[in-house]
Design a protein around this motif. Sequence first.
Motif, PDB file in Angstrom:
ATOM      1  N   GLU A  76      -2.552   7.987  -3.371  1.00 17.21           N
ATOM      2  CA  GLU A  76      -1.301   7.215  -3.351  1.00 17.21           C
ATOM      3  C   GLU A  76      -1.280   6.296  -2.123  1.00 17.21           C
ATOM      4  OE1 GLU A  76       2.137   7.567  -5.229  1.00 17.21           O
ATOM      5  OE2 GLU A  76       3.460   7.960  -3.533  1.00 17.21           O
ATOM      6  N   LEU A  77      -1.723   6.831  -1.000  1.00 18.57           N
ATOM      7  CA  LEU A  77      -1.700   6.010   0.214  1.00 18.57           C
ATOM      8  C   LEU A  77      -2.710   4.858   0.107  1.00 18.57           C
ATOM      9  CD1 LEU A  77      -0.619   5.643   3.145  1.00 18.57           C
ATOM     10  CD2 LEU A  77      -2.655   6.867   3.892  1.00 18.57           C
ATOM     11  N   LEU A  78      -3.961   5.203  -0.255  1.00 21.05           N
ATOM     12  CA  LEU A  78      -5.035   4.204  -0.204  1.00 21.05           C
ATOM     13  C   LEU A  78      -4.915   3.148  -1.301  1.00 21.05           C
ATOM     14  CD1 LEU A  78      -8.180   6.464   0.469  1.00 21.05           C
ATOM     15  CD2 LEU A  78      -6.768   5.279   2.134  1.00 21.05           C
ATOM     16  N   GLU A  79      -4.469   3.582  -2.488  1.00 25.85           N
ATOM     17  CA  GLU A  79      -4.539   2.670  -3.635  1.00 25.85           C
ATOM     18  C   GLU A  79      -3.189   2.072  -4.019  1.00 25.85           C
ATOM     19  OE1 GLU A  79      -6.336   5.311  -6.452  1.00 25.85           O
ATOM     20  OE2 GLU A  79      -8.355   4.781  -5.816  1.00 25.85           O
ATOM     21  N   THR A  80      -2.112   2.637  -3.489  1.00 25.98           N
ATOM     22  CA  THR A  80      -0.790   2.135  -3.862  1.00 25.98           C
ATOM     23  C   THR A  80      -0.056   1.566  -2.650  1.00 25.98           C
ATOM     24  OG1 THR A  80      -0.687   3.827  -5.572  1.00 25.98           O
ATOM     25  CG2 THR A  80       1.388   2.780  -4.966  1.00 25.98           C
ATOM     26  N   ILE A  81       0.097   2.364  -1.615  1.00 22.98           N
ATOM     27  CA  ILE A  81       0.901   1.947  -0.463  1.00 22.98           C
ATOM     28  C   ILE A  81       0.127   0.933   0.398  1.00 22.98           C
ATOM     29  CG2 ILE A  81       2.257   2.733   1.506  1.00 22.98           C
ATOM     30  CD1 ILE A  81       3.249   3.829  -1.177  1.00 22.98           C
ATOM     31  N   PHE A  82      -1.122   1.262   0.694  1.00 22.58           N
ATOM     32  CA  PHE A  82      -1.920   0.349   1.531  1.00 22.58           C
ATOM     33  C   PHE A  82      -1.969  -1.076   0.972  1.00 22.58           C
ATOM     34  CE2 PHE A  82      -5.043   2.866   4.455  1.00 22.58           C
ATOM     35  CZ  PHE A  82      -3.970   3.311   5.197  1.00 22.58           C
ATOM     36  N   PRO A  83      -2.401  -1.267  -0.288  1.00 23.20           N
ATOM     37  CA  PRO A  83      -2.503  -2.655  -0.764  1.00 23.20           C
ATOM     38  C   PRO A  83      -1.164  -3.385  -0.773  1.00 23.20           C
ATOM     39  CG  PRO A  83      -2.995  -1.102  -2.529  1.00 23.20           C
ATOM     40  CD  PRO A  83      -2.940  -0.323  -1.271  1.00 23.20           C
ATOM     41  N   SER A  84      -0.087  -2.641  -1.031  1.00 28.17           N
ATOM     42  CA  SER A  84       1.206  -3.341  -1.035  1.00 28.17           C
ATOM     43  C   SER A  84       1.607  -3.752   0.381  1.00 28.17           C
ATOM     44  CB  SER A  84       2.294  -2.480  -1.693  1.00 28.17           C
ATOM     45  OG  SER A  84       2.448  -1.288  -0.988  1.00 28.17           O
ATOM     46  N   PHE A  85       0.983  -3.150   1.393  1.00 32.03           N
ATOM     47  CA  PHE A  85       1.176  -3.571   2.783  1.00 32.03           C
ATOM     48  C   PHE A  85       0.094  -4.583   3.214  1.00 32.03           C
ATOM     49  CE2 PHE A  85       4.427  -1.406   5.347  1.00 32.03           C
ATOM     50  CZ  PHE A  85       4.948  -0.512   4.420  1.00 32.03           C
ATOM     51  N   GLY A  86      -0.839  -4.877   2.303  1.00 34.90           N
ATOM     52  CA  GLY A  86      -1.894  -5.839   2.631  1.00 34.90           C
ATOM     53  C   GLY A  86      -3.141  -5.207   3.237  1.00 34.90           C
ATOM     54  N   VAL A  87      -3.309  -3.906   3.066  1.00 34.39           N
ATOM     55  CA  VAL A  87      -4.540  -3.243   3.527  1.00 34.39           C
ATOM     56  C   VAL A  87      -5.362  -2.934   2.276  1.00 34.39           C
ATOM     57  CG1 VAL A  87      -5.519  -1.273   4.758  1.00 34.39           C
ATOM     58  CG2 VAL A  87      -3.306  -2.206   5.463  1.00 34.39           C
ATOM     59  N   MET A  98       1.888 -10.745  -2.085  1.00 30.32           N
ATOM     60  CA  MET A  98       1.953 -11.254  -3.460  1.00 30.32           C
ATOM     61  C   MET A  98       1.135 -12.543  -3.586  1.00 30.32           C
ATOM     62  SD  MET A  98       3.170 -10.329  -6.337  1.00 30.32           S
ATOM     63  CE  MET A  98       4.578  -9.261  -6.176  1.00 30.32           C
ATOM     64  N   MET A  99       1.231 -13.385  -2.576  1.00 28.88           N
ATOM     65  CA  MET A  99       0.475 -14.652  -2.619  1.00 28.88           C
ATOM     66  C   MET A  99      -1.027 -14.404  -2.550  1.00 28.88           C
ATOM     67  SD  MET A  99       2.649 -17.500  -0.561  1.00 28.88           S
ATOM     68  CE  MET A  99       1.281 -18.098   0.358  1.00 28.88           C
ATOM     69  N   GLN A 100      -1.394 -13.465  -1.695  1.00 24.74           N
ATOM     70  CA  GLN A 100      -2.819 -13.124  -1.589  1.00 24.74           C
ATOM     71  C   GLN A 100      -3.342 -12.599  -2.925  1.00 24.74           C
ATOM     72  OE1 GLN A 100      -3.055 -10.317   1.626  1.00 24.74           O
ATOM     73  NE2 GLN A 100      -3.332 -11.895   3.183  1.00 24.74           N
ATOM     74  N   ALA A 101      -2.543 -11.739  -3.563  1.00 22.62           N
ATOM     75  CA  ALA A 101      -2.963 -11.163  -4.851  1.00 22.62           C
ATOM     76  C   ALA A 101      -3.074 -12.251  -5.914  1.00 22.62           C
ATOM     77  CB  ALA A 101      -1.971 -10.089  -5.289  1.00 22.62           C
ATOM     78  N   ALA A 102      -2.090 -13.139  -5.930  1.00 25.89           N
ATOM     79  CA  ALA A 102      -2.082 -14.207  -6.945  1.00 25.89           C
ATOM     80  C   ALA A 102      -3.289 -15.129  -6.776  1.00 25.89           C
ATOM     81  CB  ALA A 102      -0.791 -14.999  -6.855  1.00 25.89           C
ATOM     82  N   SER A 103      -3.724 -15.290  -5.531  1.00 25.30           N
ATOM     83  CA  SER A 103      -4.865 -16.184  -5.301  1.00 25.30           C
ATOM     84  C   SER A 103      -6.198 -15.445  -5.405  1.00 25.30           C
ATOM     85  CB  SER A 103      -4.736 -16.856  -3.926  1.00 25.30           C
ATOM     86  OG  SER A 103      -4.779 -15.853  -2.925  1.00 25.30           O
ATOM     87  N   GLY A 104      -6.134 -14.164  -5.714  1.00 30.78           N
ATOM     88  CA  GLY A 104      -7.371 -13.403  -5.898  1.00 30.78           C
ATOM     89  C   GLY A 104      -7.941 -12.859  -4.604  1.00 30.78           C
ATOM     90  N   ALA A 156       9.279  -2.382 -12.991  1.00 29.36           N
ATOM     91  CA  ALA A 156       9.131  -3.619 -12.215  1.00 29.36           C
ATOM     92  C   ALA A 156       7.858  -3.564 -11.377  1.00 29.36           C
ATOM     93  CB  ALA A 156      10.334  -3.798 -11.296  1.00 29.36           C
ATOM     94  N   LEU A 157       7.526  -4.685 -10.780  1.00 28.82           N
ATOM     95  CA  LEU A 157       6.406  -4.702  -9.844  1.00 28.82           C
ATOM     96  C   LEU A 157       6.820  -3.966  -8.581  1.00 28.82           C
ATOM     97  CD1 LEU A 157       5.111  -8.388 -10.085  1.00 28.82           C
ATOM     98  CD2 LEU A 157       4.133  -6.331 -11.111  1.00 28.82           C
ATOM     99  N   PRO A 158       5.890  -3.315  -7.920  1.00 29.38           N
ATOM    100  CA  PRO A 158       6.249  -2.595  -6.689  1.00 29.38           C
ATOM    101  C   PRO A 158       6.591  -3.555  -5.557  1.00 29.38           C
ATOM    102  CG  PRO A 158       3.890  -2.468  -7.100  1.00 29.38           C
ATOM    103  CD  PRO A 158       4.488  -3.146  -8.282  1.00 29.38           C
ATOM    104  N   PRO A 159       7.339  -3.076  -4.569  1.00 26.80           N
ATOM    105  CA  PRO A 159       7.629  -3.928  -3.418  1.00 26.80           C
ATOM    106  C   PRO A 159       6.345  -4.243  -2.652  1.00 26.80           C
ATOM    107  CG  PRO A 159       8.324  -1.670  -2.994  1.00 26.80           C
ATOM    108  CD  PRO A 159       7.897  -1.727  -4.419  1.00 26.80           C
ATOM    109  N   THR A 160       6.366  -5.363  -1.975  1.00 28.18           N
ATOM    110  CA  THR A 160       5.172  -5.749  -1.200  1.00 28.18           C
ATOM    111  C   THR A 160       5.599  -6.312   0.145  1.00 28.18           C
ATOM    112  OG1 THR A 160       5.267  -7.862  -2.380  1.00 28.18           O
ATOM    113  CG2 THR A 160       3.617  -6.293  -3.126  1.00 28.18           C
ATOM    114  N   ALA A 161       4.677  -6.274   1.072  1.00 28.19           N
ATOM    115  CA  ALA A 161       4.929  -6.888   2.374  1.00 28.19           C
ATOM    116  C   ALA A 161       4.801  -8.405   2.225  1.00 28.19           C
ATOM    117  CB  ALA A 161       3.930  -6.360   3.397  1.00 28.19           C
ATOM    118  N   GLU A 162       5.317  -9.111   3.202  1.00 28.61           N
ATOM    119  CA  GLU A 162       5.304 -10.574   3.137  1.00 28.61           C
ATOM    120  C   GLU A 162       3.871 -11.097   3.008  1.00 28.61           C
ATOM    121  OE1 GLU A 162       7.734 -12.173   6.237  1.00 28.61           O
ATOM    122  OE2 GLU A 162       7.140 -14.218   5.689  1.00 28.61           O
ATOM    123  N   GLY A 163       3.657 -12.001   2.105  1.00 29.91           N
ATOM    124  CA  GLY A 163       2.354 -12.647   1.962  1.00 29.91           C
ATOM    125  C   GLY A 163       1.405 -11.940   1.004  1.00 29.91           C
TER     126      GLY A 163
END
Lengths: 282, 474
Positions: free
Chosen positions: B228-239, B337-343, B328-335
């Motif tokens: 949960e930490l590595l695959e869910t929480i980390f990426p939503s924080f940009g790690v 979502m843009m990083q994900a959208a750009s691949g 819904a989509l999970p919450p994310t840290a600033e930036g």
Amino acid sequence: MIKNLKKLVKFIIWSILSMITIIPIYWMFVVSTRSPVELFGKPDFSPTFFEKIYWKNFTKPFVDGVYAEYLWNSIIVASCNAILVTILAIMATYALSRWKLAASENIFFWTMTNRMAPPAAFLLPLFLLFSIVFRYDDVSLFDTKLGLILLYCVFNLPFAIWLLKGIFDGIPRELDEAVLIDGGNYFTIIFRIIIPQAAPGIAITALLSWIFAWNEYLLAATLTSVYARTIPTGLAEFVTTTGTNWGAMAAVGFVSMLPALVFISLVQRHIVSGLTFGAVKG
Amino acid sequence: MKKLFLSVFASVTALTAVAGGHDAFWKSAGQPYKGVTLQGVTENTPPGQFVSEVLAKDFEKLTGIKVRLETTSWDQMYDKAIKDMEANTGIYDFVYIEQDIIYSYLDRDFLVNISEGLAANPKLQAPNVDFDDFTTFINYFKNGKGDVFGVPMEAFIKVYLYRKDLFENAEARAAFRARYGYGLEPAKTFGQYRDNAEFFTKFCADQGMDCWGTTVQGHTGHPASTYELLETIFPSFGVYNWGINMDNYQASVENGGQLNGGRAKAALRFWTGLLDFAPPEALQSTWSEVGASFAAGRAAQGWVYGENAAWIATDEERSRVVGNVGVALPPTAEGVMMQAASGNGYIGYFDGGAFGIPHSSKNKEATMLWLQYLGQNEVQADWAIAGGRITHKATYSDPKVVAVDAKADAYFTLMRDTGYLFAGAPPYPFHGAGRAAIDPFIFKALAGELTPEEALDQAAAAVDELMKELEYAE
């Protein structure tokens, strides 16, 4: 007054002990009667009455699913193993008890060593033996009831010999000699003297072997696949990444207890005498 | 009228011919293998059960090839498949490959190259199966050359679920605004998520309801919490990629990694902080208990694996919150979502698995037929409804699936439209060992024995050390 107080304390202690034993079984039954949506939230110990029982917990695994097959496999494996172990143990123990074999004490100890390592230590070698070594063309012991029956002998036979040894030692040798003088042979001794005399002990040996085979999980889980799966291995199937089917798991667990209960009730009068038979031999 | 009749007649005839043609293919292709029994192993999940109870029987009727599928627990499934492939015993003809373990399997050369197998034997190539029909999830089961090693059988994204009834409750909305000074909404930021969690924990208690602010997959002795930490929480924080530097396989900041970086520590602090607002079972919750807690109405919001989303939203026998589930989509840290959208990043976990053929299988050709049978467009819709999974692009628009989607707050639509924002596990052949090295520190952080900062500093050092031991790093 003191006598009554003692009785009361005894009653309370036995009531507590009985509750400790019975509550998990009662709880398992209660869980088996509830629908999945009822199972979460605050635990509810109240009984479910007949018309409110969620029957799907029972029908889905046993009628629509494969659990009737698993139950049948367990019955075959445990019963055949118990019979085989008991027969072999009677023969082996009689020999160890009566004859001065070379290094018989060592043989007895060596037999017991099979019980010393945890079964997990044997898992991988057994897996290779069952699937590769004991294989002829496409036929192997892996995923067969015969394989499990033979395998459980490895673990149950030493225990059975250990249990029967004290009992057989407690039967006077003079009886054996009397049979031989009367023209009997060793089979006559075993069938006419040893088995009737040690019947309670033999019953408890068979019972415990049966229960060990009935409940065994680890080896069965590794050495069976689809054809010889037993009830305990089937129980593990209810734990999945999309949730644990607690109700069905409890229902299957509850049903899997019933054959053991029937079996134990049939031989229960032998249990205490069987376990203590020969214990006072001086 | 005559034209209409002729056109309908022609369409029906054409469809029948195609269907009949496909049947004819399976019959003739299966002929040489008639009587063969294929044995497989998978987890006892709804998609696996559908394969065992429906598709295997249909395939047998058509081809005469029997399929026996062992459905078992997650750990047993791996244990048995790996033992079989390592010892080359040939017990299984097909095995479940979870997205995150395929790199280890490929590294150890466990699997048959299905693309090569079919190219070498065109007679086995089903006319109605095209790997291009699959969603991009199939890419996780390809090698560098694009050859397929596994036919996807389930795929999910890990989404944010919330209780519509609670979030729309007028009293709750007023109380929330009075307390926090802004409107009560499903969370888009972590601050909002925490406020929601805190608020509903108190609100539920005040109302005498048996519910809390959030679920946490926080088992203190099971890898589910690390995942949960590595695959869910980390990426939503940009790690991303577990905070491990993909160039030198080092995890600590001093060696170029991010596992103990500022974002990672903020993520762990946020996540462990949620335990104050989670139901008591949170510290014993793996992926399944989190779904069960939410289904039982014990949490107002949470990150939940998508394989659970459909049944939680629709199955009244298993869920108390049918009709009240928001997706819904999970919450994310600033930036992020843009990083994900750009691949250049991702916002959460794309999970799922496929069936692959072990090299030790004794019936590889018949198994290739069977896996293609599972890969047909025609079998996907019912399978999606039974298992809440989608692996084919066309499945999304099937009327039966559309009907279920409407009841599940458009979970399938969300998966179709935003699936590209999610990612599976990084391609680490050391997946299991790497995660196991991190586990103890996460468990201790959850149990309060280490601060989040201490836990990640120690975890990063442990991973760096492991990578050296495994010779991925110098």
